[in-house]
Design an enzyme around this catalytic site. Sequence first.
Site, mmCIF file in Angstrom:
data_model
loop_
_atom_site.group_PDB
_atom_site.id
_atom_site.type_symbol
_atom_site.label_atom_id
_atom_site.label_comp_id
_atom_site.label_asym_id
_atom_site.label_seq_id
_atom_site.Cartn_x
_atom_site.Cartn_y
_atom_site.Cartn_z
ATOM 1 N N TYR A 18 -9.457 66.117 51.799
ATOM 2 C CA TYR A 18 -9.370 66.136 50.336
ATOM 3 C C TYR A 18 -8.898 67.493 49.811
ATOM 4 O O TYR A 18 -9.432 68.014 48.838
ATOM 5 C CB TYR A 18 -10.721 65.770 49.714
ATOM 6 C CG TYR A 18 -11.008 64.292 49.766
ATOM 7 C CD1 TYR A 18 -10.567 63.445 48.770
ATOM 8 C CD2 TYR A 18 -11.708 63.746 50.835
ATOM 9 C CE1 TYR A 18 -10.803 62.081 48.826
ATOM 10 C CE2 TYR A 18 -11.957 62.381 50.901
ATOM 11 C CZ TYR A 18 -11.499 61.553 49.892
ATOM 12 O OH TYR A 18 -11.736 60.218 49.957
ATOM 13 N N TYR A 148 -16.075 53.939 44.814
ATOM 14 C CA TYR A 148 -15.618 54.572 46.049
ATOM 15 C C TYR A 148 -16.608 54.228 47.154
ATOM 16 O O TYR A 148 -17.812 54.430 47.005
ATOM 17 C CB TYR A 148 -15.528 56.098 45.887
ATOM 18 C CG TYR A 148 -15.204 56.807 47.173
ATOM 19 C CD1 TYR A 148 -13.903 56.852 47.658
ATOM 20 C CD2 TYR A 148 -16.205 57.415 47.919
ATOM 21 C CE1 TYR A 148 -13.595 57.489 48.858
ATOM 22 C CE2 TYR A 148 -15.914 58.057 49.114
ATOM 23 C CZ TYR A 148 -14.620 58.091 49.579
ATOM 24 O OH TYR A 148 -14.330 58.710 50.768
ATOM 25 N N ASP A 254 -24.327 50.029 48.221
ATOM 26 C CA ASP A 254 -23.831 51.215 48.901
ATOM 27 C C ASP A 254 -24.589 52.425 48.365
ATOM 28 O O ASP A 254 -24.246 52.992 47.343
ATOM 29 C CB ASP A 254 -22.332 51.358 48.657
ATOM 30 C CG ASP A 254 -21.757 52.639 49.264
ATOM 31 O OD1 ASP A 254 -22.527 53.425 49.853
ATOM 32 O OD2 ASP A 254 -20.533 52.866 49.128
ATOM 33 N N LYS A 283 -25.106 60.127 54.551
ATOM 34 C CA LYS A 283 -25.210 61.467 53.984
ATOM 35 C C LYS A 283 -26.577 62.108 54.191
ATOM 36 O O LYS A 283 -26.794 62.849 55.125
ATOM 37 C CB LYS A 283 -24.814 61.451 52.499
ATOM 38 C CG LYS A 283 -23.323 61.231 52.285
ATOM 39 C CD LYS A 283 -22.913 61.502 50.873
ATOM 40 C CE LYS A 283 -21.422 61.277 50.636
ATOM 41 N NZ LYS A 283 -20.559 62.277 51.278
#
Length: 440
Positions: A18, A148, A254, A283
């Site tokens: 990114y 996303y 999610d 995460k």
Amino acid sequence: MNYREWHTRDTACLWHPYTEISSFEESRFPIVERADGCRLYTTDGHALLDGISSWWCVNLGHSHPRLVQAIRDQAGRLQHTLLGGMSHPPAIELAERLVQLAPDGLGHVMFASDGSCAVEAALKIALQYWHNLGETRRTRFISLTDGYHGDTLGAIGVGYVEAFHHPFRNVVNPALFADSPDCHRCSRRGPAKTCDVECFSSMRALVEEHHAECAAVIVEPLCQAAAGIRIYPAGYLQRLRALCNEYGLLLIADEVAVGFGRTGSLFACQQAGIVPDILALGKGLTGGMLPMSATLVSDAIYDSFRADGERRRTFFHGHTFCGNPIASAAALAALALYEEEMAGESFTQLMALLEQGMRQIAIRLGDFSPRTVGMIAAFEVAEEAGGAARAQRIAQHALTCGLYIRPLGSVIYLWPPLNTRSDDLLYMLAILDQAVTATV
């Protein structure tokens, strides 16, 4: 070795995610050599407050001694073994603990290495579930606009972001996209108690028209993070759960980014009192210490993969390092810490401090309704106030003052570790306030 030498070696061989290559190579970017608590320490002797938990995962701060010790202890016993055809105690114990903590009914866990892979597994499980039941027409998904869900090809299909994914448009299977429930831009915005979740009409229309061809609906509960910290009410999730029940669709939550205390409860779904059919986690699962993710499924879904006489229904999916013993040990230690950190009054006080501080800063920019949920707080730099260009200048000024943040377009946000000390959080807010004032 000095900073310039590290910079030269980096730009010679390392590809950053990114990150626009040309401008990055010319910039003086931080090179971090160690970290502790909410601080990153660079090779040139600076300390930076980590305002985004190192991409939303270091929820318990850096170098937490209990996590470090758990990793050391496990590394001396068993570093890795596969889960295909065998098992090991850390993975068993972690699966048991996740099942105990997750919303009731999610009885089985598949491990992977990152959030995209957890979502990819969730999508494939949903597709094969219906195939196992003989409903082979159910091959599509419904998701939210600008959601996303990761960067693998399946995840791109349900979370297509034009700016990120346009080179891959012709090779992904696109989802059906319902309007995003963005409270910040709601034309009917008012007190939460008066909200009738009118934004749900788009989702209902899609489900009513396309349910027979769809396997599941996938959403990020309460907060669409990468879309610009779009926060929406728990009532939307309640209606979605009821709608999926009505039309026989699976619901995939999610929570890769928003799980593990980030929204104020261990899992965001718990604030709506709902149970998804599939829950994707990542995460913060290991406290950000090691890469690991998990996909939890209902018992009904798991049982559909059992053999039916001579018919095998094996789920041919997996990752070499899924359920890695060292990562599992770190995750078990992290889960214990989450429970401790969230049980005290200091966690509630920290959430209030973040909300109040960000509100005061946002007002300086004319944003009188910054969005907050749990330990997430954001405001938007309006176009007339400079938009995305000013947001970048604010971030750059904050960096020079010792705070690392990473705007999402024109959106400035803080996503600090859940156990950040109150004085450190106040320092983050003070630097951000100074950066906003200095970039007028």
